[in-house]
Design a protein around this motif. Structure first.
Motif, short mmCIF file in Angstrom:
data_model
loop_
_atom_site.label_atom_id
_atom_site.label_comp_id
_atom_site.label_asym_id
_atom_site.label_seq_id
_atom_site.Cartn_x
_atom_site.Cartn_y
_atom_site.Cartn_z
N VAL A 1 0.85 -1.19 0.00
CA VAL A 1 0.00 0.00 0.00
C VAL A 1 0.88 1.24 0.00
N CYS A 2 0.55 2.17 -0.87
CA CYS A 2 1.19 3.49 -0.87
C CYS A 2 0.36 4.38 0.05
N GLU A 3 0.88 4.65 1.24
CA GLU A 3 0.16 5.47 2.21
C GLU A 3 0.53 6.94 1.99
N ARG A 4 -0.48 7.79 1.93
CA ARG A 4 -0.26 9.21 1.68
C ARG A 4 -0.84 10.03 2.83
N GLU A 5 -0.25 11.17 3.08
CA GLU A 5 -0.71 12.01 4.18
C GLU A 5 -1.78 13.00 3.76
N ASP A 6 -1.72 13.47 2.51
CA ASP A 6 -2.63 14.53 2.08
C ASP A 6 -3.59 14.10 0.98
N SER A 7 -3.68 12.80 0.72
CA SER A 7 -4.62 12.30 -0.28
C SER A 7 -4.88 10.83 -0.01
N PHE A 8 -5.72 10.21 -0.84
CA PHE A 8 -6.09 8.81 -0.62
C PHE A 8 -4.88 7.88 -0.77
N ASP A 9 -4.89 6.80 0.00
CA ASP A 9 -3.90 5.74 -0.17
C ASP A 9 -4.17 5.00 -1.48
N GLN A 10 -3.18 4.22 -1.93
CA GLN A 10 -3.34 3.47 -3.17
C GLN A 10 -2.86 2.04 -2.99
N LEU A 11 -3.72 1.09 -3.34
CA LEU A 11 -3.33 -0.31 -3.36
C LEU A 11 -2.43 -0.55 -4.56
N LEU A 12 -1.28 -1.17 -4.32
CA LEU A 12 -0.35 -1.47 -5.41
C LEU A 12 -0.47 -2.95 -5.78
N SER A 13 0.63 -3.58 -6.10
CA SER A 13 0.59 -4.98 -6.54
C SER A 13 0.60 -5.94 -5.35
N CYS A 14 0.29 -7.21 -5.64
CA CYS A 14 0.08 -8.19 -4.57
C CYS A 14 0.67 -9.55 -4.95
N GLY A 15 0.66 -10.44 -3.97
CA GLY A 15 1.01 -11.84 -4.19
C GLY A 15 0.08 -12.71 -3.38
N GLN A 16 -0.35 -13.83 -3.96
CA GLN A 16 -1.21 -14.78 -3.27
C GLN A 16 -0.42 -16.04 -2.94
N TRP A 17 -0.67 -16.62 -1.77
CA TRP A 17 0.01 -17.83 -1.34
C TRP A 17 -0.84 -18.50 -0.26
N GLY A 18 -0.42 -19.65 0.20
CA GLY A 18 -1.19 -20.31 1.25
C GLY A 18 -0.70 -21.73 1.50
N TYR A 19 -1.55 -22.52 2.14
CA TYR A 19 -1.20 -23.91 2.41
C TYR A 19 -2.48 -24.71 2.61
N THR A 20 -2.35 -26.01 2.44
CA THR A 20 -3.50 -26.89 2.63
C THR A 20 -3.07 -28.12 3.40
N ARG A 21 -3.97 -28.63 4.23
CA ARG A 21 -3.75 -29.88 4.95
C ARG A 21 -4.83 -30.86 4.51
N GLU A 22 -4.40 -31.90 3.85
CA GLU A 22 -5.34 -32.87 3.29
C GLU A 22 -5.84 -33.83 4.36
N TYR A 23 -7.14 -34.12 4.31
CA TYR A 23 -7.71 -35.08 5.25
C TYR A 23 -7.50 -36.49 4.70
N ILE A 24 -6.89 -37.35 5.52
CA ILE A 24 -6.67 -38.73 5.09
C ILE A 24 -7.28 -39.73 6.07
N GLY A 25 -7.87 -39.22 7.16
CA GLY A 25 -8.57 -40.08 8.10
C GLY A 25 -7.66 -40.92 8.96
N GLY A 26 -8.23 -41.92 9.60
CA GLY A 26 -7.47 -42.81 10.46
C GLY A 26 -6.90 -42.09 11.67
N SER A 27 -5.79 -42.59 12.17
CA SER A 27 -5.15 -41.99 13.34
C SER A 27 -4.42 -40.70 12.99
N THR A 28 -4.13 -40.51 11.70
CA THR A 28 -3.39 -39.32 11.26
C THR A 28 -4.30 -38.10 11.19
N GLY A 29 -5.50 -38.27 10.67
CA GLY A 29 -6.41 -37.14 10.52
C GLY A 29 -6.04 -36.30 9.32
#
Length: 259
Positions: free
Chosen positions: A193-221
């Motif tokens: 984010v470009c934060e400004r003091e005398d005018s509106f802020d501006q959203l710039l570029s981004c990156g998406q990421w994350g993680y997943t935990r697969e369900y396999i059941g049993g004692s592992t879950g």
């Protein structure tokens, strides 16, 4: 030509050794996203720098961090650094006329957390600002050291870093939140984010990421986390904007130039 080839091979060897070393202190960059600001008058974009995402690591509920996931791992970790170039530096050309650069992050979850929405700003509820680089969250600015808490980091102690602004995120999700038969997936969108003091802020570029935990059941879950690789966005997604628009804890959308 031969020297360049030798240098490339040496870099690959050192990179591989760093990944194998659970105490690696170097900043290992895995993905770089260009950061640009849209010029509304000329309809062109000004490159302001890069958003660098580190090699991911894994940990077990904020302990036992390693670049290789153990069987009891429940979360991941990333360093995310914004490096402003000459066009973006506040004491350089500062083409976007920013007063300060901030990091704004949204979390999107496939499960319900207690007293939280599936999509919400990723910040502590007691913080008065929506940004990640503030309050009791882990961040740095300029020449700084990594956070004091190293239990969920793949290094020991505090190590030096140097970037315009950086965040250190180590999310995790325990089996207690899981629903039997369903995978658990957490995604993040991290924007500059470009934060400004005398005018509106501006959203710039981004990156998406994350993680997943697969369900396999049993004692592992559920399995150990599988990292979802970073993808670059030239601008914030509609989901990101909607999350800011309807966020209940911190009102910020009024201060952003949506046009």
């Amino acid at each position: 030509m031969i020297n360049a080839l030798i240098s490339s091979l040496l870099f690959i060897v050192l990179f591989t050794l760093n990944l194998a070393n659970p105490l690696a202190e170097e900043l290992i960059i895995a993905k770089i996203c260009p950061v640009k600001a849209a010029n509304l008058k000329s309809k062109k974009t000004n490159p302001l720098g890069i958003l660098a995402f580190s090699q991911e690591w894994f940990h077990s509920s904020r302990s036992q961090a390693s670049y290789i996931a153990s069987d009891n791992a429940t979360g991941v970790g990333l360093e995310i650094h914004f490096f402003a170039n000459l066009n973006g530096q506040l004491k350089g050309r500062n083409q976007a006329k920013c007063a300060k650069y901030r990091i704004l992050q949204v979390r999107m979850s496939s499960i319900n957390f207690i007293d939280e929405n599936k999509n919400q700003l990723d910040t502590a509820p007691e913080n008065t600002e929506p940004f990640y680089d503030q309050g009791n969250l882990e961040y740095g600015r300029g020449n700084h050291f990594t956070p004091l808490d190293d239990q969920d980091k793949p290094w020991q102690g505090q190590v030096p870093r140097n970037s315009t602004v950086a965040i250190y995120d180590t999310p995790y999700i325990s089996d207690a939140y899981g629903i039997e038969g369903e995978d658990m997936t957490i995604r993040f969108e991290t924007c500059v984010v470009c934060e400004r003091e005398d005018s509106f802020d501006q959203l710039l570029s981004c990156g998406q990421w994350g993680y997943t935990r697969e369900y396999i059941g049993g004692s592992t879950g559920w399995t150990e986390p599988e990292f979802i690789p970073v993808s670059c966005l030239s601008q914030a997604s509609d989901t990101f904007k909607e999350t800011i628009e309807f966020n209940e804890s911190t009102s910020y959308h009024y201060w952003i130039n949506w046009r």
